[in-house]
Scaffold this motif. Structure first.
Motif, PDB file in Angstrom:
ATOM      1  N   TYR A 181     -15.882 -45.158 -21.159  1.00 20.49           N
ATOM      2  CA  TYR A 181     -15.536 -45.887 -19.942  1.00 20.49           C
ATOM      3  C   TYR A 181     -15.274 -44.962 -18.756  1.00 20.49           C
ATOM      4  N   SER A 194     -10.744 -48.020 -15.953  1.00 22.54           N
ATOM      5  CA  SER A 194     -11.308 -46.705 -15.642  1.00 22.54           C
ATOM      6  C   SER A 194     -11.644 -46.588 -14.163  1.00 22.54           C
ATOM      7  N   GLN A 195     -12.246 -47.638 -13.608  1.00 17.81           N
ATOM      8  CA  GLN A 195     -12.623 -47.609 -12.194  1.00 17.81           C
ATOM      9  C   GLN A 195     -11.418 -47.563 -11.274  1.00 17.81           C
ATOM     10  N   HIS A 213     -17.638 -43.206 -17.614  1.00 13.50           N
ATOM     11  CA  HIS A 213     -18.952 -42.971 -17.002  1.00 13.50           C
ATOM     12  C   HIS A 213     -18.907 -43.370 -15.530  1.00 13.50           C
ATOM     13  N   THR A 267     -20.028 -45.120 -12.069  1.00 13.00           N
ATOM     14  CA  THR A 267     -20.734 -46.280 -11.528  1.00 13.00           C
ATOM     15  C   THR A 267     -21.280 -45.887 -10.163  1.00 13.00           C
ATOM     16  N   ASN A 286     -11.648 -52.543 -19.924  1.00 12.80           N
ATOM     17  CA  ASN A 286     -11.629 -51.087 -20.027  1.00 12.80           C
ATOM     18  C   ASN A 286     -12.364 -50.448 -18.857  1.00 12.80           C
ATOM     19  N   THR A 287     -13.472 -51.072 -18.453  1.00 18.05           N
ATOM     20  CA  THR A 287     -14.225 -50.553 -17.309  1.00 18.05           C
ATOM     21  C   THR A 287     -13.410 -50.687 -16.027  1.00 18.05           C
ATOM     22  N   HIS A 321     -14.507 -55.027 -23.013  1.00 18.86           N
ATOM     23  CA  HIS A 321     -15.327 -54.015 -22.350  1.00 18.86           C
ATOM     24  C   HIS A 321     -15.111 -54.075 -20.839  1.00 18.86           C
ATOM     25  N   THR A 322     -15.044 -55.284 -20.299  1.00 11.39           N
ATOM     26  CA  THR A 322     -14.812 -55.459 -18.869  1.00 11.39           C
ATOM     27  C   THR A 322     -13.479 -54.866 -18.448  1.00 11.39           C
ATOM     28  N   VAL A 373     -20.789 -56.223 -18.109  1.00  8.39           N
ATOM     29  CA  VAL A 373     -19.448 -56.093 -17.539  1.00  8.39           C
ATOM     30  C   VAL A 373     -19.266 -57.235 -16.553  1.00  8.39           C
ATOM     31  N   GLU A 420     -26.046 -51.134 -23.840  1.00  7.07           N
ATOM     32  CA  GLU A 420     -25.027 -51.323 -22.804  1.00  7.07           C
ATOM     33  C   GLU A 420     -24.623 -52.787 -22.730  1.00  7.07           C
TER      34      GLU A 420
END
Length: 389
Positions: free
Chosen positions: A348, A324-325, A350, A352, A320-321, A317-318, A176, A173
């Protein structure tokens, strides 16, 4: 031979050799000439069974010439690499993998000699010898592709690369960064690279895509960057532009209004001249390279107090997260990332802890609403506090 015992059959023949072992002969289906079996057998029955199996393979068009696979893997792989249509950087990467990981253990073997057992031993030796798992996975994938071609060329009947799970590895992992951390790094890295940090975080472009951007690819009015190409770097240090990996790589990507001012300032001060000038160039006017940017990133990351495990690529990666959020669907993530498959985008999606808690809160609200509609209101007498006697 005078002392060799033989017997005639409807298909082929078997005979006993002076050593006592048994040999088979059968007509080659392509030439009609009689050919000897590749091995001998301890009993006549074993030899006859082998002959029966060969006959069955010929009738089902599954017979493979045992001599066809008598070519060294090193020679076959060299021809495979030469004849394949590949990007220059991909060709170089494959050549390095062949030289470092495949040829030392298997290059001297004939294609027909590479069995599943030998593939397992080769892979285990690489891992035991200290090779990193990602490198071994890529070597296995390349070997499997080469052996697939050997199957297509009818040199072997079946690909020996059949180890379950050997073509994947668990990616740890990645960190982020928070929005605050992104801007802290942008502040610390200085004005020349500030826009690069912010644009990476909020468009999630790859480093090569960022390095290949031109002035004309940036639309401040509509808040878009248009990805048209990807910069690649060879081991020699030569840089060149290539097309994105797939059609999905050609894409417009929107960015938030909050970084328009930073991009406008960058275009005025630091971008190359003219519509075709590179958006990001070095202090001496050279093209952006990973090597000459890495030190700036490490210094800024340290000054901003961000984890030393955070790489520049983690800004992608940050982003994309964050997307998604904030409600991006799988299809929307695929478009922003430039991917033609859903696999990467689903990573992404997943949960949280904050998103999960928000969902639980909405579920609780639905429960309360449903119960309030079904239960009668409490009577006044029920709500009176009873007095002790």
């Amino acid at each position: 031979m005078a002392n060799a015992k033989g017997s005639r059959r409807r298909f082929g023949s078997v005979r006993q050799l002076p050593s006592g072992r048994w040999q088979i002969r059968y007509p080659d289906p392509t030439t009609g000439l009689t050919r000897k079996g590749e091995e001998t057998y301890p009993t006549k029955t074993d030899a006859e069974v082998a002959l029966t199996l060969i006959e069955a393979d010929i009738k089902r068009n599954k017979w493979a010439d045992p001599d066809a696979g008598k070519v060294k893997l090193a020679d076959f792989a060299a021809a495979w690499l030469r004849d394949r249509k590949l990007e220059e950087s991909t060709r170089e990467r494959y050549a390095i993998t062949l030289r470092q990981y495949i040829q030392p253990g298997l290059g001297h073997r004939m294609i027909s000699e590479i069995t599943p057992a030998r593939v397992r031993t080769w892979r285990s030796n690489l891992l035991d010898g200290g090779a990193g798992e990602p490198s071994v996975v890529k070597a296995y994938q390349l070997l499997r592709a080469i052996m697939n071609t050997a199957v297509d060329d009818e040199l072997i009947q079946r690909n020996p690369c059949r180890i379950k799970g050997a073509d994947t590895y668990d990616v740890p992992e990645r960190p982020v960064l928070t929005v605050t951390e992104v801007f802290a790094v942008a502040d610390a890295i200085g004005p020349r690279w500030r826009a690069l940090v912010l644009l990476t975080a909020f468009t999630t472009l790859r480093f090569g895509e960022l390095a290949a951007l031109r002035r004309r690819d940036v639309d401040l009015v509509n808040r878009l960057v248009r990805v048209q190409r990807n910069q690649a770097e060879l081991n020699s240090g030569r840089l060149y532009d290539k097309a994105p990996k797939s059609r999905a790589g050609f894409r417009p990507v929107a960015f938030p209004a909050e970084i328009v001012g930073d991009l406008e300032h960058h275009l005025d001060r630091y971008a190359g001249p003219g519509p075709d000038g590179h958006l990001f160039i070095g202090p001496r006017g050279g093209q952006l390279r990973r090597s000459n940017f890495r030190d700036d990133w490490i210094k800024a990351r340290t000054a901003a107090g961000v984890s030393e495990d955070a790489h520049f690529h983690d800004l992608r990666h940050t982003g994309n997260t964050l997307a998604s959020q904030n409600g991006a669907s799988t299809r929307e993530l695929m478009t922003r990332m430039g991917h033609s498959s859903t696999r990467a985008a689903l990573i992404y999606q997943h949960m949280t802890s904050d998103r999960d808690r928000a969902i639980a809160d909405r579920m609780g609200e639905a429960v309360r609403q449903a119960l309030s509609e079904q239960r009668p209101a409490p009577r006044a007498a029920d709500t009176q506090t009873s007095q002790p006697e």
